[in-house]
Design an enzyme around this catalytic site. Structure first.
Site, short mmCIF file in Angstrom:
data_model
loop_
_atom_site.label_atom_id
_atom_site.label_comp_id
_atom_site.label_asym_id
_atom_site.label_seq_id
_atom_site.Cartn_x
_atom_site.Cartn_y
_atom_site.Cartn_z
N SER A 109 0.84 -1.19 0.00
CA SER A 109 0.00 0.00 0.00
C SER A 109 0.88 1.24 0.00
O SER A 109 1.97 1.24 0.56
CB SER A 109 -0.91 -0.01 1.24
OG SER A 109 -1.83 1.05 1.20
N ASP A 110 0.39 2.28 -0.65
CA ASP A 110 1.09 3.56 -0.64
C ASP A 110 0.06 4.67 -0.83
O ASP A 110 -1.00 4.43 -1.41
CB ASP A 110 2.14 3.64 -1.75
CG ASP A 110 3.14 4.75 -1.49
OD1 ASP A 110 4.04 4.54 -0.66
OD2 ASP A 110 2.99 5.82 -2.08
#
EC number: 3.6.1.-
Length: 197
Positions: free
Chosen positions: A68-69
């Site tokens: 995730s980012d």
């Protein structure tokens, strides 16, 4: 059941994933997070989420790896983590009275089959008009130097907003759980039917 790996050492993402009550481990991916020239916010967060998940595949060969980012966009500019009070003050001054769009990239990589699912989940934050005293007071109390947009919506940061708009409030904290649940179900893992041993 394949084991789950969260490709992050973020305490916020870890706490969010714990809500699903599925067993998992955390591991730190080592990737270059530098945006590419001309790369837009959506492409950036998807690329980084996928890169984080794939980076752990050599150590976790039969796992479901979550990457995730997140970035925030004000106007046409991608805004990252402030890292210090000067940058955080500038970010909140620029956001005051405006809508800031957040994009959280999410990837689920099955290291056994090499299949990957990924999305960029949007979430809009409408800031109320903030005074300098409010900005200073908030930054003094919460010190959100590691947070894109210079606030923690799960804490005192909620007082900065007029309204929020998006399908999953967890997106704003860094891990879209609705989308993640859908991805896990496509891999045959339903958080509601997993037995924790």
């Amino acid at each position: 059941m394949q084991q789950i790996v969260l490709a992050s050492t973020s305490p916020y993402r870890k706490a969010l994933l714990e809500k699903l009550t599925v067993p998992f481990v955390c591991a730190s991916p080592d990737i270059d997070e530098t945006p590419r020239i001309g790369e837009n916010a959506i492409d950036l967060v998807i690329r980084l989420a996928e890169s984080k998940a794939r980076a752990l595949a050599t150590h976790y060969t039969n796992h479901l790896i979550i990457g995730s980012d997140q970035v925030c966009v004000l106007g046409n500019s991608i805004t990252g983590k402030p890292h210090n009070k000067i940058n955080a003050t500038r970010q909140l001054q620029q956001a005051s009275g405006k809508c800031v769009s957040f994009f959280t990239g999410l990837a689920l990589f099955n290291s056994a089959t090499q299949s990957i699912q990924s999305i960029a989940e949007p979430f809009d934050v409408y800031f109320r008009t903030l005074t300098e005293a409010e900005i200073d007071g908030y930054l003094e109390k919460e010190q959100p130097w590691n947070c894109a947009g210079s606030f923690k919506s799960e804490g005192l940061g909620i007082t900065l907003f007029e309204r929020l708009s998006g399908r999953d409030p967890n997106t704003l904290i860094g891990l879209p759980l609705i989308a993640l649940t859908q991805m896990l179900q496509k891999e045959g893992l339903n958080p509601l039917t997993v037995r924790n041993e």
